[in-house]
Scaffold this active site. Structure first.
Site, PDB file in Angstrom:
ATOM      1  N   TYR A 159      -2.693  -0.718  10.177  1.00  0.00           N
ATOM      2  CA  TYR A 159      -2.747  -1.093   8.759  1.00  0.00           C
ATOM      3  C   TYR A 159      -1.464  -0.652   8.052  1.00  0.00           C
ATOM      4  O   TYR A 159      -0.836  -1.445   7.327  1.00  0.00           O
ATOM      5  CB  TYR A 159      -3.960  -0.451   8.100  1.00  0.00           C
ATOM      6  CG  TYR A 159      -4.079  -0.745   6.622  1.00  0.00           C
ATOM      7  CD1 TYR A 159      -4.640  -1.938   6.187  1.00  0.00           C
ATOM      8  CD2 TYR A 159      -3.625   0.160   5.663  1.00  0.00           C
ATOM      9  CE1 TYR A 159      -4.745  -2.222   4.823  1.00  0.00           C
ATOM     10  CE2 TYR A 159      -3.717  -0.115   4.308  1.00  0.00           C
ATOM     11  CZ  TYR A 159      -4.284  -1.309   3.899  1.00  0.00           C
ATOM     12  OH  TYR A 159      -4.373  -1.579   2.559  1.00  0.00           O
ATOM     13  N   SER A 208       0.847  -1.188   0.000  1.00  0.00           N
ATOM     14  CA  SER A 208       0.000   0.000   0.000  1.00  0.00           C
ATOM     15  C   SER A 208       0.883   1.238   0.000  1.00  0.00           C
ATOM     16  O   SER A 208       2.038   1.192   0.463  1.00  0.00           O
ATOM     17  CB  SER A 208      -0.905   0.008   1.238  1.00  0.00           C
ATOM     18  OG  SER A 208      -1.518   1.275   1.426  1.00  0.00           O
TER      19      SER A 208
END
Length: 253
Positions: free
Chosen positions: A159, A145
């Site tokens: 995350y 990501s």
């Protein structure tokens, strides 16, 4: 290089499903796994309607269960062997985005995200690389990501840390097999519409539709570069700027 037989985890929805559809259009045989088997059944039917000449294998899988990951990956490998092929590519995609600020009573949700996104990814990489090392070929793809490059507040804290972890892990594997015919690619998606982004509420900046994002992801994966930013603009530009963001800027971003 033509990678005909592809395994995708977390394939029941979102980016996993989107990538499966794009690979089916390209005539790839697919091994798909996720926890929600009813969605996998529906996806298999959809993929065969797109291209009736491909093979689609499905199995349920919780990536946090190490023995199950090895069993499912090896079973998929045997499936491809029955078609006179080998497992050519594994896309480590399964993950979740639960979480909240550290110390606000959401320890269970934060731990669930940490275990799924990092330990689950490690399980997948171990199983995939064991197969690739044995056959001396393969392409490991790790979906990270853009959040992997800095620490983020609130729901993004854990995350982002897990995505930084898998980024580092993939790079370590890449260095380990540098002189072998095994490629390792890390993909850094920006905001692509999915169930995870839908749960945010207000759409984040620069978000693109799932279909467009899936096409770009597959295009980047097929190039087999070490690192790819999807979409390239504006996220490659943001990658260059991220080291200079203050913490106040990160809170707003």
């Amino acid at each position: 290089m033509n990678r005909k037989n592809i395994l995708i985890t977390g394939a029941s929805s979102g980016l996993g499903k989107g990538m499966a559809i794009e690979f089916a259009k390209q005539g790839c045989n697919l091994a798909l796994c996720a926890r929600r088997t009813e969605k996998l059944e529906a996806l298999k039917e959809e993929l065969l309607n797109i291209n009736s000449n491909i093979s689609v294998f499905i199995r349920p899988l919780d990536v946090t269960k190490q023995e199950d990951v090895f069993s499912v990956f090896n079973s998929f490998n045997e499936d491809f062997k029955t078609k006179n092929g080998t497992l050519d590519r594994v896309i480590v995609n399964a993950g979740m985005g639960k979480g909240a600020s550290i110390g606000k009573g959401f320890a269970n949700q934060n731990m669930q995200t940490a275990v799924t996104n990092f330990c689950g990814a490690l399980n997948q990489m171990e199983a995939a690389m064991e197969i690739f090392r044995a056959q001396n070929s393969g392409h490991l793809v790790v979906i990270s990501s853009m959040s992997a490059f800095r620490g983020y507040p609130r729901a993004m804290s854990v995350y982002a840390a897990t995505k930084a972890g898998v980024r580092s892990l993939a790079e370590g594997i890449r260095a380990d097999v540098l002189k072998k015919p095994i490629n390792v690619s890390t993909i850094f998606p920006g905001y692509i519409q999915s169930e995870m982004t839908d749960s945010i509420g207000k759409p984040p900046p620069f978000m693109i539709p799932l279909e467009k994002g899936s096409k770009l992801l597959v295009k980047a994966i097929n190039k087999e570069k070490a690192n790819s930013f999807v979409p390239f603009w504006p996220w490659r530009f943001f990658k260059l700027l991220m080291p200079f963001f203050t913490l106040k800027m990160l809170r707003k971003f």
